[in-house]
Design a protein around this motif. Sequence first.
Motif, PDB file in Angstrom:
ATOM      1  N   UNK A   2      82.748  98.238  48.698  1.00  0.00           N
ATOM      2  CA  UNK A   2      83.687  97.193  49.099  1.00  0.00           C
ATOM      3  C   UNK A   2      83.008  95.832  48.977  1.00  0.00           C
ATOM      4  N   UNK A   3      83.662  94.912  48.266  1.00  0.00           N
ATOM      5  CA  UNK A   3      83.105  93.567  48.098  1.00  0.00           C
ATOM      6  C   UNK A   3      84.175  92.544  48.450  1.00  0.00           C
ATOM      7  N   UNK A   4      83.849  91.647  49.366  1.00  0.00           N
ATOM      8  CA  UNK A   4      84.779  90.615  49.824  1.00  0.00           C
ATOM      9  C   UNK A   4      84.133  89.252  49.609  1.00  0.00           C
ATOM     10  N   UNK A   5      84.888  88.329  49.037  1.00  0.00           N
ATOM     11  CA  UNK A   5      84.410  86.959  48.842  1.00  0.00           C
ATOM     12  C   UNK A   5      85.341  86.005  49.577  1.00  0.00           C
ATOM     13  N   UNK A   6      84.798  85.294  50.553  1.00  0.00           N
ATOM     14  CA  UNK A   6      85.540  84.239  51.254  1.00  0.00           C
ATOM     15  C   UNK A   6      85.160  82.916  50.603  1.00  0.00           C
ATOM     16  N   UNK A   7      86.149  82.186  50.102  1.00  0.00           N
ATOM     17  CA  UNK A   7      85.890  80.954  49.354  1.00  0.00           C
ATOM     18  C   UNK A   7      86.394  79.718  50.094  1.00  0.00           C
ATOM     19  N   UNK A   8      85.713  78.598  49.870  1.00  0.00           N
ATOM     20  CA  UNK A   8      86.148  77.241  50.252  1.00  0.00           C
ATOM     21  C   UNK A   8      86.346  77.071  51.756  1.00  0.00           C
ATOM     22  N   UNK A   9      85.576  77.790  52.550  1.00  0.00           N
ATOM     23  CA  UNK A   9      85.687  77.688  54.006  1.00  0.00           C
ATOM     24  C   UNK A   9      84.691  76.673  54.550  1.00  0.00           C
ATOM     25  N   UNK A  10      84.947  76.211  55.765  1.00  0.00           N
ATOM     26  CA  UNK A  10      83.989  75.366  56.481  1.00  0.00           C
ATOM     27  C   UNK A  10      83.110  76.315  57.294  1.00  0.00           C
ATOM     28  N   UNK A  11      81.887  76.526  56.839  1.00  0.00           N
ATOM     29  CA  UNK A  11      81.019  77.559  57.405  1.00  0.00           C
ATOM     30  C   UNK A  11      80.101  76.958  58.466  1.00  0.00           C
ATOM     31  N   UNK A  12      80.136  77.552  59.654  1.00  0.00           N
ATOM     32  CA  UNK A  12      79.158  77.263  60.706  1.00  0.00           C
ATOM     33  C   UNK A  12      78.269  78.497  60.800  1.00  0.00           C
ATOM     34  N   UNK A  13      77.133  78.454  60.124  1.00  0.00           N
ATOM     35  CA  UNK A  13      76.311  79.663  60.001  1.00  0.00           C
ATOM     36  C   UNK A  13      75.573  79.998  61.288  1.00  0.00           C
ATOM     37  N   UNK A  14      75.369  79.017  62.177  1.00  0.00           N
ATOM     38  CA  UNK A  14      74.555  79.147  63.385  1.00  0.00           C
ATOM     39  C   UNK A  14      73.118  79.535  63.034  1.00  0.00           C
ATOM     40  N   UNK A  15      72.710  79.176  61.829  1.00  0.00           N
ATOM     41  CA  UNK A  15      71.339  79.382  61.366  1.00  0.00           C
ATOM     42  C   UNK A  15      70.721  78.019  61.098  1.00  0.00           C
TER      43      UNK A  15
END
Length: 437
Positions: A2-15
């Motif tokens: 299973x491969x999922x790609x989430x595109x063009x999001x505002x990412x808060x990685x908390x890293x």
Amino acid sequence: MSTILIQRAHILSMDTQIGEIMDGDILIENDTIKQVGIHIEPTEEMEVIDGAGYIVMPGFVDTHRHVYQQLFSQAFTNWSLMDYFTRFLDDIGSRLRPQDIYVGSYIGYLEALNSGVTTVLHWANSTNTYEHGLEILKANSQINMRTIIAIADSVQQLDEDANFRKMLRLRDTNSNPLTQIALGAISLDVERFKRSISEAHAENVFATSHVGGAPGEEGLIEHLYEEGLPLNYINFAHCNQLSDKDYEIFAKENISVSITPEIEMLMGHGYPPFYQILSKGGRPSIGADTTSVVGADMITQLRVGLAYTHSVHNELVNIKGEEPSLGVFNAKSVLEMGTIDGARALRMEDQIGSLIPGKKADLIMINTTHHQTAPLYDPYNYVLMNAHAGNIEQVMINGHWVKKNGRLNNAPVDIDLLNDSTRFMRQELEKYQGVRV
């Protein structure tokens, strides 16, 4: 695969290294984050999710929640802490049937998932028999939420030796890779408590305990520390009425602490000790505690924690005649407490709590386009002050969507079981005159 790609999001990685990415992409393979960045090329076999208009961040980590008590949803809101001890733990909790624990756990997990919690420490302090524990494991297998279940009796039935054996038996029974079994240690007898900690450490079992929620335990952490006990194997909940030295040890030794601010202020544990721990360099985590008193929304707990800690800091500043300031807390730091700091508190920071390659794919997607909450300026402030269960539209655990397009994927609980348990609980509560149920 299973491969999922989430595109063009505002990412808060908390890293700290990846940080915040506008118009970012996340690639997930099976249960693991494979890549976080910009302009990841899709392939035909990928499920592509348009993340435009969404904040994507790690799922919340609730480090102290009595999940099964969702069966009593807000029935105890007007009870004091002593009412809870005498009416529930010493009375009703000792008579809960295994099916009641199952129903409460099932609906409690659903409530947590709906508000974006992907990992929870379930303090199951009415696991009065092995059969009660099996019913919690049954609920876990059906919900598939990342969970640590802390096994403990109700106080009336307290037999720590028997509880320890029961905990080990449930640990050996459990086959769910998303579920860990832990020891719910009771600190009423300090010598027995010390033995519980040592026994858990010898079995490589995580332990958790309520401490400092009532007077009389000041200096307890210092005493345990001086005795050389393995405090890094324990999560301590509440910690309101401890000594300055205790708080210093928490910070110095990076000991796991869970604060449940709304409950602690409502029921009389004492003031939430955020400031005492933060000002000494520690990093507490946050939990909702029991939805028999408050709501299940983790963001509310984070927001209450921010407001309370600001008020403490600013009161100290006001006393000195100085201008109020931001102090030791802001929206980003409190969201860290609800994600990566929670993961550290549960000793799971190598698996969850931030969005980086190699960690498990536990994340939430928050819709920022609702007219009630637009526009978006600072994403950390937005999540803490505007987000709620309604705009947490997608929730993923271990690479699987458990909430999508605003709807939970799990089946509702069996309504006949729920009604039967509710009738039973109403009968149990009727003896307390003046208690509206």
